[in-house]
Design a protein around this motif. Structure first.
Motif, PDB file in Angstrom:
ATOM      1  N   SER A 755       0.821  -1.217   0.000  1.00 23.89           N
ATOM      2  CA  SER A 755       0.000   0.000   0.000  1.00 23.89           C
ATOM      3  C   SER A 755       0.852   1.263   0.000  1.00 23.89           C
ATOM      4  O   SER A 755       0.376   2.347  -0.355  1.00 23.89           O
ATOM      5  CB  SER A 755      -0.922   0.003   1.225  1.00 23.89           C
ATOM      6  OG  SER A 755      -0.151  -0.028   2.423  1.00 23.89           O
ATOM      7  N   TYR A 758       3.354   3.761  -3.897  1.00 22.84           N
ATOM      8  CA  TYR A 758       3.407   5.076  -4.539  1.00 22.84           C
ATOM      9  C   TYR A 758       4.064   6.121  -3.633  1.00 22.84           C
ATOM     10  O   TYR A 758       4.710   7.054  -4.116  1.00 22.84           O
ATOM     11  CB  TYR A 758       2.012   5.520  -4.976  1.00 22.84           C
ATOM     12  CG  TYR A 758       1.484   4.694  -6.121  1.00 22.84           C
ATOM     13  CD1 TYR A 758       1.864   4.955  -7.429  1.00 22.84           C
ATOM     14  CD2 TYR A 758       0.623   3.618  -5.894  1.00 22.84           C
ATOM     15  CE1 TYR A 758       1.399   4.186  -8.491  1.00 22.84           C
ATOM     16  CE2 TYR A 758       0.150   2.841  -6.945  1.00 22.84           C
ATOM     17  CZ  TYR A 758       0.543   3.128  -8.246  1.00 22.84           C
ATOM     18  OH  TYR A 758       0.090   2.350  -9.281  1.00 22.84           O
ATOM     19  N   VAL A 870      -0.264  -6.306 -11.285  1.00 19.73           N
ATOM     20  CA  VAL A 870      -1.007  -5.059 -11.441  1.00 19.73           C
ATOM     21  C   VAL A 870      -1.804  -5.111 -12.735  1.00 19.73           C
ATOM     22  O   VAL A 870      -1.260  -5.410 -13.801  1.00 19.73           O
ATOM     23  CB  VAL A 870      -0.045  -3.856 -11.459  1.00 19.73           C
ATOM     24  CG1 VAL A 870      -0.806  -2.556 -11.670  1.00 19.73           C
ATOM     25  CG2 VAL A 870       0.748  -3.812 -10.155  1.00 19.73           C
ATOM     26  N   SER A 871      -3.075  -4.782 -12.665  1.00 28.05           N
ATOM     27  CA  SER A 871      -3.932  -4.818 -13.847  1.00 28.05           C
ATOM     28  C   SER A 871      -3.598  -3.669 -14.789  1.00 28.05           C
ATOM     29  O   SER A 871      -3.081  -2.621 -14.360  1.00 28.05           O
ATOM     30  CB  SER A 871      -5.398  -4.711 -13.431  1.00 28.05           C
ATOM     31  OG  SER A 871      -5.668  -3.398 -12.942  1.00 28.05           O
ATOM     32  N   GLY A 873      -5.607  -1.561 -16.127  1.00 24.77           N
ATOM     33  CA  GLY A 873      -6.349  -0.377 -15.716  1.00 24.77           C
ATOM     34  C   GLY A 873      -5.669   0.357 -14.585  1.00 24.77           C
ATOM     35  O   GLY A 873      -5.599   1.601 -14.592  1.00 24.77           O
ATOM     36  N   GLU A 874      -5.171  -0.382 -13.596  1.00 27.35           N
ATOM     37  CA  GLU A 874      -4.462   0.288 -12.507  1.00 27.35           C
ATOM     38  C   GLU A 874      -3.191   0.951 -13.007  1.00 27.35           C
ATOM     39  O   GLU A 874      -2.852   2.075 -12.609  1.00 27.35           O
ATOM     40  CB  GLU A 874      -4.103  -0.704 -11.394  1.00 27.35           C
ATOM     41  CG  GLU A 874      -3.322  -0.034 -10.260  1.00 27.35           C
ATOM     42  CD  GLU A 874      -2.871  -0.981  -9.171  1.00 27.35           C
ATOM     43  OE1 GLU A 874      -1.881  -0.658  -8.491  1.00 27.35           O
ATOM     44  OE2 GLU A 874      -3.511  -2.045  -9.003  1.00 27.35           O
ATOM     45  N   GLN A 875      -2.466   0.283 -13.904  1.00 25.82           N
ATOM     46  CA  GLN A 875      -1.233   0.878 -14.402  1.00 25.82           C
ATOM     47  C   GLN A 875      -1.502   2.183 -15.146  1.00 25.82           C
ATOM     48  O   GLN A 875      -0.763   3.153 -14.997  1.00 25.82           O
ATOM     49  CB  GLN A 875      -0.498  -0.112 -15.321  1.00 25.82           C
ATOM     50  CG  GLN A 875       0.855   0.368 -15.813  1.00 25.82           C
ATOM     51  CD  GLN A 875       1.875   0.551 -14.701  1.00 25.82           C
ATOM     52  OE1 GLN A 875       1.650   0.171 -13.547  1.00 25.82           O
ATOM     53  NE2 GLN A 875       3.004   1.151 -15.033  1.00 25.82           N
ATOM     54  N   SER A 877      -3.800   4.181 -14.485  1.00 28.87           N
ATOM     55  CA  SER A 877      -4.241   5.194 -13.518  1.00 28.87           C
ATOM     56  C   SER A 877      -3.068   5.712 -12.682  1.00 28.87           C
ATOM     57  O   SER A 877      -3.264   6.384 -11.665  1.00 28.87           O
ATOM     58  CB  SER A 877      -5.312   4.612 -12.589  1.00 28.87           C
ATOM     59  OG  SER A 877      -4.753   3.645 -11.711  1.00 28.87           O
ATOM     60  N   TYR A 878      -1.858   5.397 -13.139  1.00 34.57           N
ATOM     61  CA  TYR A 878      -0.636   5.784 -12.426  1.00 34.57           C
ATOM     62  C   TYR A 878      -0.635   7.269 -12.054  1.00 34.57           C
ATOM     63  O   TYR A 878      -0.308   7.637 -10.920  1.00 34.57           O
ATOM     64  CB  TYR A 878       0.560   5.453 -13.321  1.00 34.57           C
ATOM     65  CG  TYR A 878       1.907   5.924 -12.843  1.00 34.57           C
ATOM     66  CD1 TYR A 878       2.749   5.072 -12.135  1.00 34.57           C
ATOM     67  CD2 TYR A 878       2.373   7.210 -13.122  1.00 34.57           C
ATOM     68  CE1 TYR A 878       4.002   5.485 -11.715  1.00 34.57           C
ATOM     69  CE2 TYR A 878       3.628   7.636 -12.711  1.00 34.57           C
ATOM     70  CZ  TYR A 878       4.435   6.778 -12.013  1.00 34.57           C
ATOM     71  OH  TYR A 878       5.675   7.194 -11.593  1.00 34.57           O
ATOM     72  N   ARG A 881      -2.835   8.079  -9.109  1.00 35.44           N
ATOM     73  CA  ARG A 881      -2.311   7.505  -7.865  1.00 35.44           C
ATOM     74  C   ARG A 881      -1.108   8.290  -7.351  1.00 35.44           C
ATOM     75  O   ARG A 881      -0.952   8.487  -6.148  1.00 35.44           O
ATOM     76  CB  ARG A 881      -1.969   6.034  -8.085  1.00 35.44           C
ATOM     77  CG  ARG A 881      -3.203   5.172  -8.348  1.00 35.44           C
ATOM     78  CD  ARG A 881      -2.859   3.760  -8.791  1.00 35.44           C
ATOM     79  NE  ARG A 881      -4.059   3.027  -9.148  1.00 35.44           N
ATOM     80  CZ  ARG A 881      -4.756   2.259  -8.320  1.00 35.44           C
ATOM     81  NH1 ARG A 881      -4.378   2.131  -7.059  1.00 35.44           N
ATOM     82  NH2 ARG A 881      -5.837   1.629  -8.733  1.00 35.44           N
TER      83      ARG A 881
END
Length: 944
Positions: A755, A758, A870-871, A873-875, A877-878, A881
């Motif tokens: 967690s 970032y 890491v999916s 979509g999450e990547q 959204s870097y 984040r």
């Protein structure tokens, strides 16, 4: 790239060549479209040439200034001076304090650099488009109002000396490439001197030399401004007029023309040496005509026949018989005259003269019979495909056009070059092989271990006395007091930018597929990411995953290695493969027209690689020879010992690429079993991006990879890849005679799924993420101890590392180590300012967005994330984040990770020059002689 991609102004005009790819099935015709580079050009009254390349699909703009001043203009007795001056002009002006340009660019999310070559020096930035005016202002500042003072001169001279040590004196073959070659292929041309110079010439340079050089060579009448990216043409014209029109021409211009010409060489042999050379080099070099010569296209095709891809003559003549571990070709084109060198690193146990004889035979064969039709096709398609890659993103178009311009004077030279390549015939290749590569006009090269004395490669022709500019006539400028400086221009309106839209599906065989249209250039990349890397290989077989990735393309149940290589190269396709801790990645980039056929070959490799015994034995031998080379380079050694220091015998402690003992223990069956067990569609995600529609990408992937099937149950990944925490160490690998020392400070870090990831990423960016990071500032900018210093946060699926590294002269290794320890303590204890936090967020977001703009970069980004859980979509959204991170959390995670009792130090170099100072810093030092280094043991020393 998105909805705006269709608004690419001055839409690419396609010059089409019809090429006949040769595949294992049959010859097929494919259309290779290579886009020209559309541009607008004008010239100011003061001589400044302005070239504009507009692309509204990118959120960025690249601003580059190309001075037709290079190392060929170095003054007498001052080799390396143009390169030194490149450093000087990058640093300080009347309105910008020392190194302010670096911070300015980083803080707005951009990137910048500069470089020097024989024919030019260029300075460039890629920044969000709203900062176009600010970058134009900085270039005008550096052209008209540079501060060339003692602070800048002394600091940058020391930095350049460190660069020379790092790039030339420390690597085993640095002296050959940078010193011996140029010294002997030129006689009277100033190109004979090394671009980076020599320590003695750099030491003899003076501040007055720098001021004189600027007045003589730098001005609008010796420069071309190239702007590429998202801008409004009318606005650009107005801004260029505003900042550059009033800058006067050079008052006393030195001639940029190089007079004289080298006469044809007469054959002779050069026997050069260097310390820590593990394997000898043999080869030959010839002079070549200038870059504008009509023979250059044929020479490029000839070079492709000899050296591009795996289907080439040097592979056949030298690598497959096991004579050479690495062939080397260098086609060095410059405005006046260049050179072509064909060389080979001799395989261990081999005879240099045997290798030299076979290299000569390969050349003689081409002179006698010319290339085959298949060879001609492969070389052309590879060059045309490379041309597509050069045009894929706006920044690359600027560099491609600029390099052609400074070498020929023609801004269309890069486009004309590709057109000329399509017209090259077999007879053209044979002709240049006979005339330009005449055996009687060559320099024979031999390079082996020795004292590295320059007398060994000295040219018997006396070095001419070159000219020097007259003393500077203008008074030196100085930085204005803070209240009197002109502020940089405010930003304009940001360009709109949207992330590419993803389409995600799961194929019938269980493989996930992610597609996205990311560009308009007809080039695309297919990447497969398999969640099985070196962390799943047995400890005693370190290097297995990497070897599987490397040799998989050497044969399948239906294709031989030659058929695979020739098939891909005839399609203009480029295949790459690599294995990391958490996975294996194979990727093919090709023109959209030929990607379906290239994907079929990749699918065959994935499902049916057989690892033929002959190919396996040869490639294992090459890997072992490669290790010999790596273990003479301080940087390479440091990277190989770091995992064992931090992770011990756990899977993450495996040595990247293996050790001599583990590679020797591998069998062909080990590779086949690994592929059969771990290369499965249900452990794989495929990515397709570039100038291709998602529907077409889905269709070609389904056809090429959909038949791949897994058998048995999915194997279990190791439960604990990182193992228990290791006690910190202070380890010295003693490499007597090393030209430079590598210093590493490191701790175990966090996993990608933590967690605090970032938070740690932001803090690391402040610590050492760029040239404005604290480490770079302390070690290079303030102390000039290194060419660069940085830190890296590597977060894997099950753990990671946080490390800082720098190369420095041996005498200052302990000082650099102390700076690392101090900055580790500071980043984990002192609160971060709000300005630093926000600026680094902007920098990180800008870097991320640039990494997505090529198809290969887009895929690599998503594939690397997928291997770490890491999916896509999450990547993507870097940015969001990163923007959510706070300074307090960033400091907290660093305080936890960088506790003094967790930090290990590794120094690789000549310990006699730093060991006493290091012991004063950290008394408990383990010293391992380089020739006793045992990568297979936790102690890293023989007998431990």
């Amino acid at each position: 790239m998105n909805a705006s991609a269709s608004r690419l102004l001055g839409a690419f005009l396609f010059s089409t060549a019809i090429i006949d790819p040769v595949s294992s099935a049959a010859a097929q015709s494919a259309k290779m479209a290579t886009p020209t580079i559309p541009f607008a050009e004008r010239k100011l009254a003061n001589g400044l040439r302005v070239i504009a390349i507009r692309d509204t699909s990118t959120p960025d703009v690249t601003v580059s200034m190309w001075y037709e001043v290079g190392s060929k203009h170095d003054p007498a007795g001052r080799s390396g001076f143009a390169h030194l001056f490149e450093h000087i002009l990058s640093r300080k002006t009347v309105n910008m304090p020392y190194n302010a340009i670096n911070k300015m660019v980083d803080d707005i999310g951009g990137t910048r650099n500069a470089s020097t070559w024989y024919d030019r020096t260029n300075y460039y930035e890629t920044v969000p488009a709203q900062y176009l005016e600010r970058m134009l202002w900085t270039h005008a500042e550096r052209m008209a109002r540079p501060v060339i003072d003692k602070e800048v001169f002394e600091t940058e001279r020391n930095v350049v000396k460190e660069e020379l040590r790092q790039r030339v004196l420390a690597p085993p073959y640095g002296r050959l490439y940078s010193f011996a070659l140029g010294e002997n292929v030129y006689n009277v041309l100033p190109h004979r001197r090394p671009t980076i110079g020599s320590i003695s010439d750099l030491d003899s340079a003076t501040l007055e030399d720098a001021r004189a050089f600027h007045e003589a060579f730098y001005g609008p009448d010796s420069a071309t401004l190239i702007v590429s990216g998202n801008f409004q043409p009318a606005q650009l014209d107005a801004l260029v007029n505003k900042y550059f029109a009033a800058i006067p021409r050079r008052a006393r211009p030195a001639s940029l023309a190089i007079k004289g010409k080298d006469q044809p060489l007469t054959g002779r042999r050069v026997n050069a040496t260097g310390p820590n050379v593990p394997l000898p080099v043999v080869g030959s070099a010839w002079q070549t005509p200038g870059a504008a010569s009509p023979d250059m296209a044929a020479l490029e095709v000839l070079d492709g026949i000899f050296s591009r891809g795996d289907s080439n003559r040097l592979q056949t003549a030298l690598v497959k018989p096991g004579l050479s571990t690495q062939p080397i070709s260098r086609l060095n084109d410059t405005e006046e005259q260049g050179y072509y060198a064909l060389m080979a690193i001799v395989a261990s146990g081999g005879e240099p003269e045997v290798v030299a004889t076979e290299l000569d035979r390969a050349l003689d064969a081409l002179r006698k019979t010319g290339p085959t039709a298949a060879e001609l096709t492969e070389a052309k398609n590879e060059l045309l495909s490379a041309g597509l890659q050069e045009r894929e993103v706006a920044s690359s178009r600027a560099f491609t056009l600029g390099e052609g311009l400074v070498r020929t004077g023609d801004p269309r030279a890069a486009d004309k070059r590709l057109a000329a390549i399509t017209r090259v015939t077999a007879a053209d290749v044979q002709r240049v092989a006979r005339t330009i590569l005449d055996p009687a006009r060559r320099i024979e090269l031999r390079y082996a271990r020795g004292d590295g004395d320059a007398k060994g490669w000295a040219n018997p022709t006396p070095l001419p006395r070159f000219s020097s500019p007259p003393p500077a006539a203008q008074p030196p400028l100085a930085l204005l007091p803070e209240g009197q400086r002109q502020a940089p221009p405010a930003p304009g309106t940001p360009a709109t930018y949207a992330m590419p839209s993803l389409t995600e599906v799961t194929l019938a065989n269980g493989m996930k597929l992610v597609t996205a249209r990311t560009g308009t250039v007809p080039l695309a990349t297919l990447t497969v990411a398999i969640r099985a890397g070196s962390a799943v290989e047995p400890r005693g077989k370190a290097g297995l995953a990497a070897m599987v990735a490397e040799i998989a393309s050497k044969g399948t149940t239906t294709r031989s290695a030659d058929q695979i290589a020739a098939g891909l190269e005839s399609l203009g396709a480029e295949l790459s493969s690599s294995a990391s801790l958490d996975g294996t990645v194979l990727s093919v980039t090709a023109p959209v027209a030929t990607l379906p056929q290239a994907a079929e070959i990749l699918g065959d490799i994935l499902a049916n690689a057989t690892f033929p015994e002959e190919d396996f034995a040869r490639e294992r031998k090459r890997a072992l020879d490669g290790l010999q080379v790596a273990l003479k380079d301080p940087n390479q050694i440091g990277g190989r010992v770091l995992p064992a220091v931090l992770f011990g015998t756990a899977p993450y402690g495996a040595v990247p690429g293996g050790t001599p003992a583990t590679l020797a223990a591998l069998s062909r069956q080990d590779l086949a079993s690994f592929r059969q067990t771990w290369w499965r569609p249900d452990l794989t995600t495929a990515f397709v991006s570039g100038g291709i529609d998602p529907a077409q990408a889905r269709q070609l992937t389904d056809r090429a990879l959909g038949r791949w099937r897994a058998t048995g149950t999915v194997p279990a990944l190791p439960a604990d890849v990182a193992g228990s925490e290791q006690a910190p160490r202070t380890l010295v690998i003693d490499l007597p005679g090393a030209g430079q020392a590598t210093v590493i400070a490191a701790v175990r870090g966090i996993s990608r799924g933590d967690s605090a990831y970032y938070d740690a990423l932001l803090a690391n960016s402040i610590l050492g993420g760029s040239s404005t990071g604290r480490l770079f500032q302390e070690i290079r900018v303030k102390r000039a101890l290194s060419y660069g210093a940085n830190s890296s946060l590597a977060a894997g699926l099950g753990g990671g590392t946080l490390s800082a590294s720098a190369s420095t002269k041996n005498e200052s290794a302990a000082e650099v180590a102390q700076v690392f320890l101090e900055e580790f303590s500071r980043i984990g204890s002192e609160p971060l300012s709000a300005a630093d936090v926000e600026n680094r967020k902007t920098f990180m977001v800008g870097s991320f967005q640039r990494s997505l703009q090529s198809s290969a970069g887009f895929n690599a980004n998503l594939a690397g994330a997928a291997l770490r859980g890491v999916s896509p979509g999450e990547q993507l959204s870097y940015a969001d984040r990163v923007r959510s991170v706070g300074g307090t959390a960033a400091t907290s995670v660093m305080g936890r990770l960088l506790q003094p009792n967790r930090v290990s130090l590794i120094i690789v170099g000549d310990s006699s020059k730093f060991i006493d100072k290091l012991k004063a810093l950290r008394p408990n030092v383990q010293i391992v002689p380089a020739d006793k280094l045992d990568l297979a043991t936790a102690g890293l020393a023989s007998g431990q």
